[in-house]
Write an enzyme that holds these catalytic residues in place. Structure first.
Site, PDB file in Angstrom:
ATOM      1  CE  LYS A  15      -0.715  -7.765   4.615  1.00  0.00           C
ATOM      2  NZ  LYS A  15      -0.312  -6.500   3.950  1.00  0.00           N
ATOM      3  CB  ILE A  46      -0.950  -6.026   7.996  1.00  0.00           C
ATOM      4  CG1 ILE A  46      -0.124  -6.495   9.214  1.00  0.00           C
ATOM      5  CG2 ILE A  46      -0.200  -4.941   7.222  1.00  0.00           C
ATOM      6  CD1 ILE A  46       1.215  -7.111   8.885  1.00  0.00           C
ATOM      7  CE1 TYR A  79       1.169  -9.468   2.190  1.00  0.00           C
ATOM      8  CE2 TYR A  79       2.832  -7.787   1.728  1.00  0.00           C
ATOM      9  CZ  TYR A  79       1.540  -8.252   1.619  1.00  0.00           C
ATOM     10  OH  TYR A  79       0.616  -7.499   0.940  1.00  0.00           O
ATOM     11  CB  THR A 132      -0.951  -0.013   1.210  1.00  0.00           C
ATOM     12  OG1 THR A 132      -1.642  -1.269   1.253  1.00  0.00           O
ATOM     13  CG2 THR A 132      -1.965   1.112   1.151  1.00  0.00           C
TER      14      THR A 132
END
Length: 291
Positions: free
Chosen positions: A161, A203, A133, A45
């Site tokens: 994540k 997250i 992740y 992001t």
């Protein structure tokens, strides 16, 4: 262990694409005021893919400096070359990040053994808490629960994540990992149920524009208060959907601009949100009470 609502922070930019430093500082203060539990700087992001290495480190440094120990800062330091991931992670540690979030190597599609060796090499090279992740929809590479279980035994690897949106993975990973290994949702749409089922937080993209609600939802879900968590999540459902009406972070940057928090800046190949999509995002923001 960091728990709760962890914002995947957007990186403010000026209309010409330069970093907007005052805007970045303003966002950090906004999240501290709104009760966000931790910040991820320069993740997906945060447009990590369009920042050069100096900018990448500078954004992390600025977020750490502005947070000033009031909130944990997790630095996105993943790369598809292990040597680069080590270098980015070392630089993040040097500027004061509390932990690092490393996406699986993308595009080159390593095997499960390659993933294991990649993360092991980073953990051995840099002494900083490391969060795995997994987001195969973006990387083309799915890190399987068995690989996560192996990596969870490595000193310094403290959590994952998990952004597949597959809720069954939570129990699979939990069963393979030691107590204290953190499991974070990377999918806003399923984060409420993820936390109700024993996850440690999310997250979140949605937390950029509705940080207070996301924090309250996570707190209730982690505490097992299903009624409260689900009631809050119903207010957020449209945001969970419409912040992905175009590729992230296009809609969330438009929403933050609509809220007066950032300038109209994004870097190619990403473009500003199409006019045809704006009313849907605006309505979702109104439903959440942030506009």
């Amino acid at each position: 262990m960091i728990q709760g609502s962890i914002v995947a922070l957007a990186t403010p930019m000026e209309p010409d694409g330069r970093l907007d430093v005052p805007g970045l500082r303003r966002l950090v203060e906004f999240h501290i005021e709104q009760g966000t539990d931790a910040i991820v700087a320069v993740g997906t992001t945060g447009e990590s893919a369009t920042l050069d290495e100096e900018e990448h480190t500078e954004v992390i440094r600025l977020v750490v400096e502005q947070a000033a120990g009031r909130i944990p800062v997790i630095a996105g330091t993943g790369a598809n070359a292990t040597t680069e991931a080590i270098r980015l992670t070392a630089r993040a540690k040097a500027v004061g990040a509390d932990a690092c979030l490393l996406v699986t190597p993308y595009y080159n599609k390593p095997t499960q053994e390659g993933l294991y060796r990649h993360y092991l090499a980073v953990a051995e090279a840099v002494d900083i808490p490391q969060i795995l992740y997994n987001v195969p929809g973006r990387t083309g590479c799915d890190m399987l629960p068995a690989t996560v279980g192996r990596l969870a035994q490595v000193p310094g690897i403290v959590g994952i994540k998990e952004a597949t949106g597959k809720l069954e993975r939570l129990a699979e990973i939990r069963a393979l990992c030691p107590e204290g290994f953190a499991l974070y949702s990377g999918d806003d749409a399923t984060a409420c149920e993820f936390c109700l089922s024993g996850g440690n937080g999310v997250i979140s993209v949605t937390a950029n524009v509705a940080p207070r609600l996301m924090q309250e939802m996570c707190r209730a879900a982690i505490a097992g208060d299903r009624a409260t968590a689900e009631a809050i999540n119903r207010r957020l459902e449209a945001l969970h959907h419409d912040l992905f009406i175009e590729s992230n972070p296009i809609p969330v940057k438009w929403a933050l601009h609509e809220m007066g928090l950032i300038q109209e800046g994004i870097r190619l190949p990403l473009t500003w949100l199409a006019a045809s999509c704006r009313e849907a995002v605006r309505q979702a923001m109104r439903q959440a009470g942030v506009l």
